[in-house]
Design a protein around this motif. Sequence first.
Motif, PDB file in Angstrom:
ATOM      1  N   GLU A   1       0.821  -1.209   0.000  1.00 51.08           N
ATOM      2  CA  GLU A   1       0.000   0.000   0.000  1.00 51.08           C
ATOM      3  C   GLU A   1       0.860   1.265   0.000  1.00 51.08           C
ATOM      4  OE1 GLU A   1      -3.040  -0.234  -0.712  1.00 51.08           O
ATOM      5  OE2 GLU A   1      -3.598  -2.247  -0.069  1.00 51.08           O
TER       6      GLU A   1
ATOM      7  N   TYR B   1      -6.907   7.323  -1.417  1.00 50.43           N
ATOM      8  CA  TYR B   1      -6.855   6.252  -0.422  1.00 50.43           C
ATOM      9  C   TYR B   1      -5.858   6.473   0.719  1.00 50.43           C
ATOM     10  CZ  TYR B   1      -9.333   3.739  -4.086  1.00 50.43           C
ATOM     11  OH  TYR B   1     -10.233   3.360  -5.034  1.00 50.43           O
TER      12      TYR B   1
ATOM     13  N   ILE C   1      -5.582   4.181   4.084  1.00 50.97           N
ATOM     14  CA  ILE C   1      -4.426   3.297   4.258  1.00 50.97           C
ATOM     15  C   ILE C   1      -3.710   3.639   5.564  1.00 50.97           C
ATOM     16  CG2 ILE C   1      -2.127   2.760   3.330  1.00 50.97           C
ATOM     17  CD1 ILE C   1      -3.544   2.996   0.517  1.00 50.97           C
TER      18      ILE C   1
ATOM     19  N   THR D   1       1.570   8.760   4.689  1.00 51.37           N
ATOM     20  CA  THR D   1       0.111   8.865   4.759  1.00 51.37           C
ATOM     21  C   THR D   1      -0.294  10.065   5.594  1.00 51.37           C
ATOM     22  OG1 THR D   1      -0.094   7.424   6.687  1.00 51.37           O
ATOM     23  CG2 THR D   1      -0.191   6.363   4.517  1.00 51.37           C
TER      24      THR D   1
END
Length: 186
Positions: A132, A146, A150, A173
């Motif tokens: 990911e 996303y 994630i 992220t």
Amino acid sequence: MAQHRSAAEELLSRLGAEKIEHPGGTLLAHLKRVHDRLGRWDAPPAVRIAGLCHAAYGTDGFATALLPVERRGELADVIGAEAESLVYFYASCDRARSYRDLGAFTDRFTGRTFRPTPRQQRAFAELTAANELDLVAESPAFAEEYGERIGALLASFRPLLSEAAWRDRCALTTFSPLTAGQRARK
């Protein structure tokens, strides 16, 4: 393990991985980056080679399979039984049912639910994170759509992740552990 890597890359090429489009280029390029990321995290050799081959049977999020699961022996002959079992374990994850609680894992190929070992859980979390995070790093559109989800998923895997994987997760992220209500008050 170097011989496993070159033999695995040759098999993946023969199966067409370098012709399949994927965020960040081709599927083969993605698989190599996942392997390399796991190497930077100092993952065990079987986990690294599983990262290189993690999409061999397709996944719940990427349906394109290079090999049907009925041909697992072919992959095991190239990468070894331990790494192949991790590839199958990763590919077999029914994400909707298993992500909530990795202690009750559902195999999407068989429908069977079971309790994976702590070692399987750690390998799965690392493979998931490497996969990911590569997508987030390589595709701004993917990261935008996303990235927060994630980040949240990997936060739920925190006890299973290596420190290196966690640092990458934090760097790549945008997930904040604040609840929606706390974010609204900011």
